[in-house]
Design a protein around this motif. Structure first.
Motif: not given
Length: 237
Positions: A173-187
Motif C-alpha cells: 500500500e505504501e509502495e503504491q502511495l509513493l508511486l502516486r506521489y511520484e506521478d503527481t509531484a515529480l512528474g
C-alpha cells in the motif's frame, strides 16, 4: 500546500489533520458518531476543495539533505550508493536534483525527514574520511589513481555503515502511495541512476577494505522511536 491559509482561516495542514481525525472517527462502532464524522469530513473537503487523492498524498513528505556534493549533474557511484542505502534503511525514496546537486528524500513524513537528516550527517562524515584518505596517499601517485582509490574507499565505507542498520520493508500500500506521489509531484523527472563508477586502478581493492574499516567508526545519534530507530554508533564487532 503546507503552511498556506485557507479562506476559512485554517491552514491547509490544519485542515488535513482535522480531516484525518474525522475519517478515523467515521470508522467508529458508534453509528451516530461515525455518520456525523463522515458528514463533517465531506463538508470540509467540499469547502476547501480537497480531493481524496490530496488527503492520501498529504501523508507523504519531501525533505532535502542540507549537505550538497560538488557534482551538479552526474553524481558518483559511491554517492548514489549512500542515498540508496538510506532509502533502504528508512523505506523512502530519493531524487537527485540536476543543476543544484541536491538530494531530496520523500516518503511517509517522519521517515523522510529523518532520512534527510541521516544523509546530512553521514555525507559530512564520509567526505571527511575520504579527504583524510586522499591526503595520506603518496604525492607522486597520479591524480586519477588517487581519485579511483578514494572512490573505492568511499564505497567500502558505505558498505560498513549499511551493515550496521536494518532494512525497512514497506507495505504494498505504501509502495503504491509513493508511486502516486511520484506521478503527481515529480512528474517526468528522471530517476536516479547508478552514478559514475570509479576508474580502474591498482590497489583499489585495498582502498575498499580501508574504507570498510573506517566506516565501522561512523556515528549517528538520531532522536527516533520504536522500529524507526537507526542503530549506527561506533565500531561494530
Amino acid at each position: 500546500m503546507t503552511g498556506t491559509t485557507t479562506g476559512k482561516g485554517m491552514s491547509q495542514k490544519a485542515v488535513m489533520e482535522r480531516l484525518k481525525k474525522l475519517l478515523a472517527l467515521s470508522r467508529s462502532s458508534n453509528a451516530h458518531e461515525a455518520a456525523a464524522a463522515l458528514a463533517r469530513a465531506q463538508q470540509l473537503m467540499h469547502e476547501h476543495q480537497i480531493t481524496e487523492d490530496d488527503l492520501v498524498l498529504s501523508n507523504i513528505g519531501d525533505f532535502a539533505c542540507r549537505f550538497t556534493w560538488g557534482a551538479k549533474t552526474r553524481p558518483t557511484r559511491y554517492q548514489t550508493r549512500l542515498w540508496s542505502m538510506i532509502n533502504a534503511v528508512f523505506g523512502v525514496r530519493s531524487v537527485f536534483m540536476e543543476g543544484s546537486g541536491q538530494i531530496r528524500f520523500y516518503g511517509l513524513t517522519d521517515r523522510a525527514e529523518i532520512a534527510a537528516y541521516t544523509c546530512d550527517v553521514l555525507s559530512r562524515q564520509l567526505r571527511q574520511a575520504r579527504a583524510d584518505f586522499l591526503g595520506a596517499q603518496n604525492k607522486r601517485i597520479k591524480r586519477t589513481t588517487k581519485i579511483s582509490r578514494a572512490d573505492n574507499f568511499a564505497e567500502g565505507w558505505i558498505l560498513a555503515v549499511r551493515s550496521k542498520a536494518q532494512r525497512l520493508v514497506i507495505s504494498p500500500e505504501e509502495e503504491q502511495l509513493l508511486l502516486r506521489y511520484e506521478d503527481t509531484a515529480l512528474g517526468e523527472m528522471e530517476k536516479m541512476t547508478e552514478g559514475r563508477a570509479a576508474p580502474p586502478s591498482r590497489r583499489s581493492d585495498q582502498a575498499f577494505c580501508d574504507g570498510h574499516r573506517e566506516g565501522r567508526k561512523a556515528q549517528l545519534h538520531a532522536p527516533m522511536a520504536g522500529e524507526q530507530r537507526l542503530a549506527i554508533a561506533g565500531d561494530v564487532p
